[in-house]
Design a protein around this motif. Structure first.
Motif, PDB file in Angstrom:
ATOM      1  N   ASP A 322       0.831  -1.210   0.000  1.00  0.00           N
ATOM      2  CA  ASP A 322       0.000   0.000   0.000  1.00  0.00           C
ATOM      3  C   ASP A 322       0.867   1.263   0.000  1.00  0.00           C
ATOM      4  O   ASP A 322       0.531   2.253  -0.652  1.00  0.00           O
ATOM      5  CB  ASP A 322      -0.924   0.015   1.219  1.00  0.00           C
ATOM      6  CG  ASP A 322      -2.074  -0.970   1.099  1.00  0.00           C
ATOM      7  OD1 ASP A 322      -2.295  -1.485  -0.015  1.00  0.00           O
ATOM      8  OD2 ASP A 322      -2.741  -1.228   2.119  1.00  0.00           O
ATOM      9  N   TYR A 323       1.969   1.225   0.727  1.00  0.00           N
ATOM     10  CA  TYR A 323       2.873   2.379   0.796  1.00  0.00           C
ATOM     11  C   TYR A 323       3.384   2.757  -0.590  1.00  0.00           C
ATOM     12  O   TYR A 323       3.499   3.946  -0.924  1.00  0.00           O
ATOM     13  CB  TYR A 323       4.045   2.053   1.721  1.00  0.00           C
ATOM     14  CG  TYR A 323       5.078   3.142   1.826  1.00  0.00           C
ATOM     15  CD1 TYR A 323       4.872   4.236   2.676  1.00  0.00           C
ATOM     16  CD2 TYR A 323       6.261   3.093   1.090  1.00  0.00           C
ATOM     17  CE1 TYR A 323       5.822   5.242   2.779  1.00  0.00           C
ATOM     18  CE2 TYR A 323       7.208   4.098   1.179  1.00  0.00           C
ATOM     19  CZ  TYR A 323       6.984   5.170   2.022  1.00  0.00           C
ATOM     20  OH  TYR A 323       7.929   6.180   2.106  1.00  0.00           O
ATOM     21  N   PHE A 324       3.676   1.748  -1.406  1.00  0.00           N
ATOM     22  CA  PHE A 324       4.193   2.006  -2.753  1.00  0.00           C
ATOM     23  C   PHE A 324       3.083   2.002  -3.817  1.00  0.00           C
ATOM     24  O   PHE A 324       3.379   2.085  -5.009  1.00  0.00           O
ATOM     25  CB  PHE A 324       5.237   0.945  -3.121  1.00  0.00           C
ATOM     26  CG  PHE A 324       6.511   1.035  -2.324  1.00  0.00           C
ATOM     27  CD1 PHE A 324       7.365   2.116  -2.470  1.00  0.00           C
ATOM     28  CD2 PHE A 324       6.847   0.037  -1.422  1.00  0.00           C
ATOM     29  CE1 PHE A 324       8.549   2.205  -1.736  1.00  0.00           C
ATOM     30  CE2 PHE A 324       8.026   0.105  -0.687  1.00  0.00           C
ATOM     31  CZ  PHE A 324       8.873   1.206  -0.837  1.00  0.00           C
ATOM     32  N   HIS A 325       1.826   1.896  -3.356  1.00  0.00           N
ATOM     33  CA  HIS A 325       0.668   1.876  -4.274  1.00  0.00           C
ATOM     34  C   HIS A 325       0.775   0.727  -5.280  1.00  0.00           C
ATOM     35  O   HIS A 325       0.520   0.892  -6.471  1.00  0.00           O
ATOM     36  CB  HIS A 325       0.526   3.215  -5.007  1.00  0.00           C
ATOM     37  CG  HIS A 325       0.453   4.400  -4.093  1.00  0.00           C
ATOM     38  ND1 HIS A 325      -0.638   4.666  -3.288  1.00  0.00           N
ATOM     39  CD2 HIS A 325       1.363   5.380  -3.825  1.00  0.00           C
ATOM     40  CE1 HIS A 325      -0.407   5.762  -2.574  1.00  0.00           C
ATOM     41  NE2 HIS A 325       0.790   6.211  -2.876  1.00  0.00           N
ATOM     42  N   LEU A 326       1.144  -0.434  -4.769  1.00  0.00           N
ATOM     43  CA  LEU A 326       1.284  -1.614  -5.613  1.00  0.00           C
ATOM     44  C   LEU A 326       0.141  -2.587  -5.343  1.00  0.00           C
ATOM     45  O   LEU A 326      -0.329  -2.720  -4.218  1.00  0.00           O
ATOM     46  CB  LEU A 326       2.616  -2.312  -5.336  1.00  0.00           C
ATOM     47  CG  LEU A 326       3.883  -1.563  -5.755  1.00  0.00           C
ATOM     48  CD1 LEU A 326       5.112  -2.202  -5.135  1.00  0.00           C
ATOM     49  CD2 LEU A 326       4.001  -1.517  -7.271  1.00  0.00           C
ATOM     50  N   LYS A 327      -0.297  -3.252  -6.378  1.00  0.00           N
ATOM     51  CA  LYS A 327      -1.319  -4.287  -6.268  1.00  0.00           C
ATOM     52  C   LYS A 327      -0.684  -5.641  -6.549  1.00  0.00           C
ATOM     53  O   LYS A 327       0.316  -5.738  -7.257  1.00  0.00           O
ATOM     54  CB  LYS A 327      -2.460  -4.044  -7.257  1.00  0.00           C
ATOM     55  CG  LYS A 327      -3.159  -2.705  -7.079  1.00  0.00           C
ATOM     56  CD  LYS A 327      -3.933  -2.660  -5.777  1.00  0.00           C
ATOM     57  CE  LYS A 327      -4.698  -1.341  -5.647  1.00  0.00           C
ATOM     58  NZ  LYS A 327      -5.409  -1.248  -4.345  1.00  0.00           N
ATOM     59  N   GLY A 328      -1.298  -6.686  -6.008  1.00  0.00           N
ATOM     60  CA  GLY A 328      -0.785  -8.028  -6.253  1.00  0.00           C
ATOM     61  C   GLY A 328      -1.894  -8.998  -6.588  1.00  0.00           C
ATOM     62  O   GLY A 328      -3.023  -8.850  -6.110  1.00  0.00           O
ATOM     63  N   ASN A 329      -1.592  -9.952  -7.428  1.00  0.00           N
ATOM     64  CA  ASN A 329      -2.502 -11.063  -7.661  1.00  0.00           C
ATOM     65  C   ASN A 329      -1.675 -12.278  -8.031  1.00  0.00           C
ATOM     66  O   ASN A 329      -0.558 -12.157  -8.522  1.00  0.00           O
ATOM     67  CB  ASN A 329      -3.536 -10.734  -8.750  1.00  0.00           C
ATOM     68  CG  ASN A 329      -2.890 -10.568 -10.117  1.00  0.00           C
ATOM     69  OD1 ASN A 329      -2.614 -11.546 -10.813  1.00  0.00           O
ATOM     70  ND2 ASN A 329      -2.639  -9.320 -10.503  1.00  0.00           N
ATOM     71  N   THR A 330      -2.242 -13.442  -7.763  1.00  0.00           N
ATOM     72  CA  THR A 330      -1.525 -14.678  -8.072  1.00  0.00           C
ATOM     73  C   THR A 330      -2.510 -15.746  -8.498  1.00  0.00           C
ATOM     74  O   THR A 330      -3.554 -15.927  -7.862  1.00  0.00           O
ATOM     75  CB  THR A 330      -0.702 -15.167  -6.860  1.00  0.00           C
ATOM     76  OG1 THR A 330       0.031 -16.338  -7.243  1.00  0.00           O
ATOM     77  CG2 THR A 330      -1.568 -15.487  -5.651  1.00  0.00           C
ATOM     78  N   MET A 331      -2.230 -16.399  -9.585  1.00  0.00           N
ATOM     79  CA  MET A 331      -3.082 -17.463 -10.108  1.00  0.00           C
ATOM     80  C   MET A 331      -4.533 -16.996 -10.227  1.00  0.00           C
ATOM     81  O   MET A 331      -5.478 -17.744  -9.959  1.00  0.00           O
ATOM     82  CB  MET A 331      -2.997 -18.705  -9.217  1.00  0.00           C
ATOM     83  CG  MET A 331      -1.576 -19.190  -8.927  1.00  0.00           C
ATOM     84  SD  MET A 331      -0.655 -19.634 -10.423  1.00  0.00           S
ATOM     85  CE  MET A 331      -1.503 -21.124 -10.929  1.00  0.00           C
ATOM     86  N   GLY A 332      -4.708 -15.721 -10.610  1.00  0.00           N
ATOM     87  CA  GLY A 332      -6.050 -15.170 -10.785  1.00  0.00           C
ATOM     88  C   GLY A 332      -6.721 -14.733  -9.498  1.00  0.00           C
ATOM     89  O   GLY A 332      -7.889 -14.309  -9.519  1.00  0.00           O
ATOM     90  N   ARG A 333      -6.012 -14.810  -8.372  1.00  0.00           N
ATOM     91  CA  ARG A 333      -6.591 -14.423  -7.087  1.00  0.00           C
ATOM     92  C   ARG A 333      -5.944 -13.142  -6.574  1.00  0.00           C
ATOM     93  O   ARG A 333      -4.730 -12.974  -6.650  1.00  0.00           O
ATOM     94  CB  ARG A 333      -6.421 -15.552  -6.061  1.00  0.00           C
ATOM     95  CG  ARG A 333      -7.153 -16.839  -6.440  1.00  0.00           C
ATOM     96  CD  ARG A 333      -7.061 -17.879  -5.333  1.00  0.00           C
ATOM     97  NE  ARG A 333      -5.702 -18.391  -5.162  1.00  0.00           N
ATOM     98  CZ  ARG A 333      -5.192 -19.423  -5.828  1.00  0.00           C
ATOM     99  NH1 ARG A 333      -5.923 -20.042  -6.753  1.00  0.00           N
ATOM    100  NH2 ARG A 333      -3.972 -19.843  -5.596  1.00  0.00           N
ATOM    101  N   SER A 334      -6.752 -12.256  -6.017  1.00  0.00           N
ATOM    102  CA  SER A 334      -6.259 -10.988  -5.486  1.00  0.00           C
ATOM    103  C   SER A 334      -5.610 -11.189  -4.125  1.00  0.00           C
ATOM    104  O   SER A 334      -5.667 -12.276  -3.539  1.00  0.00           O
ATOM    105  CB  SER A 334      -7.423 -10.001  -5.339  1.00  0.00           C
ATOM    106  OG  SER A 334      -8.306 -10.441  -4.301  1.00  0.00           O
ATOM    107  N   PHE A 335      -5.030 -10.130  -3.612  1.00  0.00           N
ATOM    108  CA  PHE A 335      -4.417 -10.169  -2.278  1.00  0.00           C
ATOM    109  C   PHE A 335      -5.430 -10.629  -1.238  1.00  0.00           C
ATOM    110  O   PHE A 335      -5.145 -11.503  -0.416  1.00  0.00           O
ATOM    111  CB  PHE A 335      -3.866  -8.786  -1.917  1.00  0.00           C
ATOM    112  CG  PHE A 335      -3.165  -8.738  -0.584  1.00  0.00           C
ATOM    113  CD1 PHE A 335      -1.787  -8.858  -0.506  1.00  0.00           C
ATOM    114  CD2 PHE A 335      -3.886  -8.595   0.598  1.00  0.00           C
ATOM    115  CE1 PHE A 335      -1.141  -8.831   0.729  1.00  0.00           C
ATOM    116  CE2 PHE A 335      -3.256  -8.562   1.832  1.00  0.00           C
ATOM    117  CZ  PHE A 335      -1.874  -8.685   1.896  1.00  0.00           C
TER     118      PHE A 335
END
Length: 363
Positions: A322-335
């Motif tokens: 969140d600090y770096f305004h980054l999003k993540g997802n893996t294998m089609g699933r969100s954080f």
């Protein structure tokens, strides 16, 4: 074999130096396509192209996009002067790169004079989706550290496909990227993973290295049939080069496939049967029932006796991203859908950060 179809470029919707996205008219429909200018030249609206439609036709995970295979407007393309190493060898797309190991390279002497990785921590991940959370946590806790990234050729070969690497470089979170083997498009090109690790340390001056394959890991449901098996070989490589390997476990309780429940069978196979030298692993401090299940998976295969197992809080990963305004997802699933996956990465990155800070405090 591949499936090819003619198309016409309607609109360029996104343009970076190494990657373009366009709307293309193909088979009576308007669909998305990706283009690598380094391979097929830049696009213009109206260009007649040949598209590789294989993955979309098969319903594979390319984000619903075709790939430009050939552009009729670029019937002649010339290459630059420097470099003699060929990647994608003996394919229609074989391309010349200026590898950092070549005799003519200004960095050639680094490979003759290096003194090993000198205990540099190396985070070894199976999935490309581990890169953003790992880098974010380390940079958040150690803002002045130089992080180098190595992309192997286990999955996607063009670095340009990775939006994550593009973001991390723009934010100054990683100092640069090395593309290894047949992977291409990094700040530095290397012919194998050993040279790539040396280049990250000696040329990028990385104080910590993250190494993963690009997007598009492959698995088959068989014991050894997955691209992430390279993690075991990377553990060996880091130890041979006198670095400090940290394997990032692939952990999830949201995957419907039993073989990926808890610690994925990929991580377990790598640690039990492929890695011939030890590494450090880190389990996230989660609810007792889940943590005990993860511990039992390691103990059943005697992994705890062969590798060092640590435990750390991993929830900091959300704060760092969140600090770096980054999003993540893996294998089609969100954080939010697969928190334990990201918390495992975060716990491992936290452990590495502690090592960095401890060594700094000791001078």
């Amino acid at each position: 074999m591949f499936r090819l179809r003619p198309g016409t470029i309607k609109e360029i919707t996104r343009c970076r130096e190494e990657l373009e996205e366009a709307l293309v008219s193909v088979e009576g429909k308007e669909e998305k396509a990706l283009n690598y200018p380094r391979l097929t030249g830049r696009l213009l609206p109206g260009d007649r192209v040949i598209l590789n439609t294989t993955a979309l036709h098969l319903g594979l995970g390319t984000g619903g996009r075709h790939f430009v295979f050939f552009n009729h407007r670029h019937s002649q393309v010339d290459m630059g002067d420097k470099g003699h190493i060929i990647k994608l060898r003996y394919t229609p797309y074989q391309l010349k790169v200026f590898s950092c190991e070549e005799e003519e390279s200004p960095f050639n002497s680094c490979f003759h004079n290096y003194k090993g990785l000198e205990n540099t921590p190396v985070l070894i991940g199976e999935l490309h989706s581990m890169l953003i959370p790992a880098a974010a946590v380390i940079k958040y806790l150690c803002p002045h550290i130089r992080i180098g990234y190595v992309m192997t050729d286990g999955a996607s070969l063009p670095l340009a496909l990775s939006e994550g690497v593009n973001q991390l470089k723009k934010l100054g979170i990683i100092a640069g990227a090395v593309t290894s083997g047949h992977a291409f498009g990094g700040d530095l090109e290397a012919v194998n993973n050993y040279s790539a690790l040396i280049a990250a340390r000696e040329i990028l001056k990385a104080q910590v290295i993250i190494i993963t394959m690009g997007p598009g890991a492959v698995g088959t449901g068989t014991e050894y049939g997955f691209t992430g098996i390279e993690q075991g070989e990377l553990i060996n490589a880091v130890n041979i080069l006198e670095g400090d390997p940290f394997l990032v476990l692939r952990v999830s309780f949201q995957d419907n496939r039993l073989r990926h429940r808890g610690i994925s069978h990929h991580s377990l196979t790598v640690l039990e049967k492929i890695a011939l030298t030890p590494a450090t692993l880190c389990l996230p401090l989660v609810e007792e029932k889940k943590l005990n299940y993860l511990k039992s998976q390691l103990e059943e295969r005697s992994i705890s006796s062969r590798h060092q197992v640590a435990f750390r809080e991993g929830t900091l990963v959300k704060e760092a991203m969140d600090y770096f305004h980054l999003k993540g997802n893996t294998m089609g699933r969100s954080f939010e859908e697969d928190r334990i996956f990201f918390e495992t990465v975060g716990a491992t990155a936290r452990l590495v950060s502690e090592k960095i800070l401890l060594e700094k405090s000791q001078g």
